[in-house]
Design an enzyme around this catalytic site. Structure first.
Site, PDB file in Angstrom:
ATOM      1  N   THR A  93      41.977   9.498   4.490  1.00 13.79           N
ATOM      2  CA  THR A  93      41.778   9.324   5.930  1.00 13.79           C
ATOM      3  C   THR A  93      42.373   7.960   6.310  1.00 13.79           C
ATOM      4  OG1 THR A  93      39.512   8.586   5.444  1.00 13.79           O
ATOM      5  CG2 THR A  93      39.795  10.845   6.211  1.00 13.79           C
ATOM      6  N   LYS A 113      39.529   9.359  -2.734  1.00 14.70           N
ATOM      7  CA  LYS A 113      39.836   8.793  -1.411  1.00 14.70           C
ATOM      8  C   LYS A 113      38.634   8.005  -0.920  1.00 14.70           C
ATOM      9  CE  LYS A 113      38.747  10.023   2.308  1.00 14.70           C
ATOM     10  NZ  LYS A 113      37.648   9.852   3.337  1.00 14.70           N
ATOM     11  N   THR A 142      33.139   8.456   3.782  1.00 17.42           N
ATOM     12  CA  THR A 142      33.213   9.503   2.766  1.00 17.42           C
ATOM     13  C   THR A 142      34.017   9.081   1.551  1.00 17.42           C
ATOM     14  OG1 THR A 142      32.910  11.269   4.316  1.00 17.42           O
ATOM     15  CG2 THR A 142      33.988  11.834   2.260  1.00 17.42           C
ATOM     16  N   GLU A 186      38.599  -1.384   4.045  1.00 17.43           N
ATOM     17  CA  GLU A 186      39.230  -1.689   5.333  1.00 17.43           C
ATOM     18  C   GLU A 186      39.310  -3.190   5.568  1.00 17.43           C
ATOM     19  OE1 GLU A 186      36.760   0.478   7.864  1.00 17.43           O
ATOM     20  OE2 GLU A 186      37.627   2.379   7.227  1.00 17.43           O
ATOM     21  N   ASN A 206      36.989  -1.474  12.807  1.00 21.39           N
ATOM     22  CA  ASN A 206      35.806  -0.641  12.977  1.00 21.39           C
ATOM     23  C   ASN A 206      35.193  -0.705  14.360  1.00 21.39           C
ATOM     24  OD1 ASN A 206      35.124   0.912  10.552  1.00 21.39           O
ATOM     25  ND2 ASN A 206      35.345  -1.097   9.592  1.00 21.39           N
ATOM     26  N   THR A 246      37.495   5.392  19.681  1.00 18.62           N
ATOM     27  CA  THR A 246      37.871   5.286  21.091  1.00 18.62           C
ATOM     28  C   THR A 246      39.362   5.014  21.240  1.00 18.62           C
ATOM     29  OG1 THR A 246      37.167   2.986  20.970  1.00 18.62           O
ATOM     30  CG2 THR A 246      35.665   4.537  21.977  1.00 18.62           C
TER      31      THR A 246
END
Lengths: 406, 406
Positions: free
Chosen positions: B156, B182, B193, B279, B401, B406
């Protein structure tokens, strides 16, 4: 509010009768206009004292010395506190220094060292500069409104001062309760130290006083340590000197309930202000979980929401990402029935039966832009309710904490 | 390494014999060059299968359907997986869709639906676009090196692909073990996930296979979920099809130990790569705690260090703030003796006996600038050791994040 609790204007920890406080700048913190770093809270007469301390395996000797002092007797006259140095992780010297600080304070105010508690907050791993403390302790002047100085002497990275006082009527006698605090239970400056000092002129039975403080801490400061961080120095002290001359407040009475409500009111106020003051925070997050099977479940879930980095960043970004809220509830592994879950953001319902319902996205985005964001998850399986407090996570938090000591 | 484990060049989940895989782009993810979002891992013969799933109270129906399938029988032929949609928090429709995805996959490869497991990852709260899945399932082409496509179909927000395969010699027969994964167990994209698929052509006794996977997950992926976040969809599946024709590997044998070491090697590699890919991460944090009273204590403390926002920001800022490391250990409330604690950063000792020792600050600052930062705390009170993995916390994490959906 079902209890009659009066908020006192400009209330602080010296608002209750028979408490004085004072503070000086001794050089423990970097200099600055109006800075104070060494202070005293003093009761004119011996006060019944209750306290809660950090559960961290590594404790500041200041905490250990205070805890041991309370084991030796729960009537105290004073708390001496310094900021700028945590007196932690400095080996045996820390114990020696904590005891000397107590002794210096006791000498200055003319009480026995066994009647003085000590707290420290600030940089860890650096010995207390005892020369500075010895030179300045004797210059602390106590006054009836000294709480306003003391609250300045306990702050470290705080951006706002946290203090409040209230009064209640107990059997025809007005008694007051005041409090100050520093730090944030959530976003932790330099070991996250949370210090809170509460005072009351009420005459309160000792065991009930201790139980009242523990219960108040459980629903306030303990609902703020949302990422489970606890500093080596966290301390909350409540002193009751009986100067109001009311009939002793005991457990299981209407007066006891009212007193506990007033203490809790102050503790929650201070906890909320600490959440609001989180490093880099732009918003207070009020996270409420209702209808869990147990209160313990609700507490876990409420804290999990308020501490989730994904929820915190979503609130910062005004992103109605309710999936993150559900994830935060679920990751606690508490039992629930997904098909009964409702989620509300500032009272706008966005989830029903565990799945999204149509809502006006722009309204929710606007709600997320307010200085206080209320996230509420109704589990609808039991009677367990709880509220936790936190704040959003911003770039400023990272910038601030990636360069604190360097 | 005490075990003879050979790393296979360009190894992936289809490196072991008798496994094929394939993937297509079906429109579940936003389009992009080379993007894939629907894939299959297939064993040519029924494979003994072990799996671990998220402990989140809220589970994706894909997880629930797979878990129930395994209760009905542990010999499986395939796993079907989609990215771009978590199939979670969508009510009863999620179960219906998960079962249909299984059925579509089974039909395409010509096996019974009871032999197919299903995984989903991506946005939560949106129903699976079944029309797209129906239209594209039949176009998946399987190949011997299809693991290289499958690993692309499960990502993702991942910035790098995570895969590895090794071979070992079991009683004169070469058997292989491969794996892909992943996500990041720590810094969680859209519900965090973590999906991992492991395969082996070894002939392995079923109970030992399950125990081996659980043990490997405990010291790898479970040491990565350092902030206790667990997604609604976390799944790790290990399939063993016996195509290598070795004598069955069982517990309590040298072959069993070797096999377990090889599975663990792959799991730890994938976990470390996931930490590195967090991230906004600029560095991998390897947090080791040695000499705790118990392994459980060491695990708690190692995870606490790697997950502490204050440690993570200090590492980002190359700030040798060892006080935060001690705080993170202590906040677990594990028993310890402060006077015995040593702390090392990339093998440079900075704390002895619980207090700072003189060290060359610039060397530590440089060590903290490396892409892999090793934090080690020696408690020196027992034999419990553990390692956890995480990453630093940067402004980029917050930016990313705070604007995901949005």
């Amino acid at each position: 509010m079902p209890f009659d609790i009066q908020v006192l204007d400009n209330g602080t920890v010296t608002s209750p009768k028979g408490f004085r406080a004072g503070a000086v700048y001794s050089g423990l913190k970097t200099p600055g206009p109006g800075k104070l770093d060494l202070g005293l809270l003093v009761s004119d007469t011996p006060a019944k004292t209750a306290a809660t301390f950090s559960q961290n395996s590594i404790l500041s000797p200041s905490v250990t010395v205070s805890r041991e002092s309370l084991k030796g007797g729960r009537e105290k006259r004073a708390v001496v506190v310094n900021s700028g140095n945590a007196n932690c992780a400095v080996g045996e010297q820390g114990f020696k220094d904590a005891r000397e600080v107590v002794s210096l304070a006791a000498d200055h105010i003319g009480v026995d060292a066994s009647e003085v508690l000590v707290c420290s907050t600030g940089v860890i791993g650096v010995e207390l500069p005892m020369g500075l403390i010895r030179a300045h302790m004797g210059t602390i002047e106590l006054s009836d409104d000294g709480g306003n100085d003391l609250v300045k002497a306990i702050v470290t990275t705080d951006k706002r001062l946290k203090q409040k006082a209230v009064s209640i009527n107990v059997g025809g006698v007005t008694v007051s309760i005041g409090g100050i605090s520093k730090g944030s239970g959530m976003i932790h400056p330099n070991m996250a130290t949370m210090l809170s000092f509460l005072s009351t002129d009420a005459n309160v039975e000792q065991e009930f006083l201790s139980a009242t403080l523990q219960a108040a801490v459980d629903v306030s400061f303990n609902m703020l340590t949302v990422d489970t961080d606890q500093s080596t120095n966290d301390t909350c002290i409540l002193m009751a000197n009986g100067a109001a001359n009311n009939a002793e407040i005991t457990a299981g009475t209407a007066e006891g309930e009212l007193f506990a409500a007033a203490v809790t009111d102050i503790a929650i106020h201070l906890a909320r202000e600490m959440a609001r003051d989180g490093e880099g925070a732009s918003k207070l997050i009020d996270s409420t979980v209702t209808g869990a099977y147990t209160v313990a479940d609700a507490r876990m879930a409420a804290r999990s929401i308020a501490s989730s980095p994904l929820v915190k960043t979503a609130v910062y970004g005004r992103d109605p990402n309710w999936g993150r809220i559900l994830m935060a509830v679920g990751k606690t592994s508490i039992p629930l029935d997904e098909s009964k879950i409702q989620v509300f953001i500032n009272d706008i319902q966005i989830v029903e039966g565990g799945a999204a319902i149509p809502y006006h996205v722009e309204s929710v985005v606007q709600a997320l832009g307010r200085p206080e964001v209320y996230l509420r998850v109704a589990l609808n399986v039991g009677d367990g309710d709880a509220t936790a407090w936190g704040c959003d996570l911003t770039e400023e938090y990272v910038v601030f904490n990636s360069a604190y000591t360097t």
